[in-house]
Design an enzyme around this catalytic site. Structure first.
Site: not given
Length: 306
Positions: A33, A36, A69, A194, A251
């Site tokens: 995944k 971030g 995001g 996630d 997560k």
């Protein structure tokens, strides 16, 4: 000659340290995944692409799943659409869903595919809509005892991994945007990346699920300590879930789902560290937090503590 020996030897030792892990993971599927800070920092993005290609060239079968995001928020702003969150999830109106789809499939995924393909004709981008890979119904979170409508946010009901398996068998690296087809109304849904990665890892019978985060791992006693838990079982994780910060919940729930559904290990790793994926898979120490199924002892199958 002695200088050459001296500089080359550490490289050989590093490669040899990777040998048991290369042997163990050869031919295995690894779902990663991508998210971030690694998604927005150019150097981290490039290092991530190198790591994934390295896995592929080392005989593993990497599958990349991503959300987006920050990019979605930026694009919604440009379109004059407000970013609103309820229960930690983005409220996704039909207009916002058009933007989500455009950003994930047309921007984030394209860039990632491009970075991977600098190393050869490897990556193929798709969304969960393709070949019915991810199917969902509307997710209504419960807030203060009531189910709330947050728009085109999906809850996964089915995974068909056939197209991904075909790409892996062809030696490709699938890059999947976390958008799902609707089970019941012909629309599409935005699904948590996630959650999507965990569901795909289980459906593919993956060896490992790796989730990139902006923290070092799961902290023992945050905020009082920054000691990272290096390994825990599914049951130990389940007990900790109510205490976790909202960002870590999907997560860690994903990791829990994966190891309870046939995935051997699930790991949360610090995506802010260059080449964190290689450090986690190919070294004795590893970094981050590893979740294992119940009944797995403290060894990692290699005789080490991970």
């Amino acid at each position: 000659m002695s200088t050459r020996k001296h500089t080359a030897l550490p490289k050989a030792q590093i490669l040899i340290e990777a040998l048991p892990w290369l042997t163990r993971h050869h031919g295995k599927t690894v779902v990663i995944k991508f998210g971030g800070n690694a998604m927005v920092d150019e150097e981290l993005k490039a290092a991530f692409a190198q790591d994934v290609v390295f896995l592929r060239q080392s005989g593993l079968k990497p599958v990349v799943v991503h959300g987006g995001g920050p990019q979605i928020s930026a694009q919604l702003d440009k379109h004059g659409l407000v970013s609103e969150f309820k229960a930690g999830l983005r409220v996704t109106t039909p207009e916002a869903m058009d933007v989500v789809r455009m950003v994930l499939a047309g921007q984030v995924q394209r860039e990632l595919v491009g970075l991977l393909n600098q190393h050869g004709p490897l990556a193929v981008g798709m969304t969960g809509e393709d070949a019915h890979t991810i199917t969902a119904t509307q997710h209504r979170p419960e807030i203060d005892g009531e189910l709330v409508d947050i728009g085109r946010v999906g809850q996964i009901t089915a995974i068909d991994p056939g197209a991904i398996k075909a790409l892996l068998d062809d030696g490709r690296i699938p890059v999947i945007s976390s958008i799902a087809r609707s089970q019941d109304d012909g629309h599409v849904y935005n699904v948590n990346a996630d959650t999507a990665a965990a569901a795909l890892a289980a459906a593919l019978g993956a060896e490992t699920l790796m989730v990139l985060t902006d923290v070092e791992g799961l902290y023992e006693d945050w905020p009082h300590s920054d000691e990272v838990i290096s390994k825990l079982t599914a049951t130990q994780l389940e007990k900790l879930l109510p205490e976790l910060s909202s960002g870590m919940v999907p997560k860690m729930e994903g990791c829990l789902f994966a190891v309870r559904n046939g995935v051997n290990t699930a790991r949360v790793i610090d995506g802010r560290v260059q080449h964190s994926i290689l450090l986690e898979i190919f070294t004795d120490e590893g970094i981050g937090t590893m979740v294992v199924p119940d009944g797995r002892g403290v060894t990692d199958g290699q005789g080490g503590v991970r």
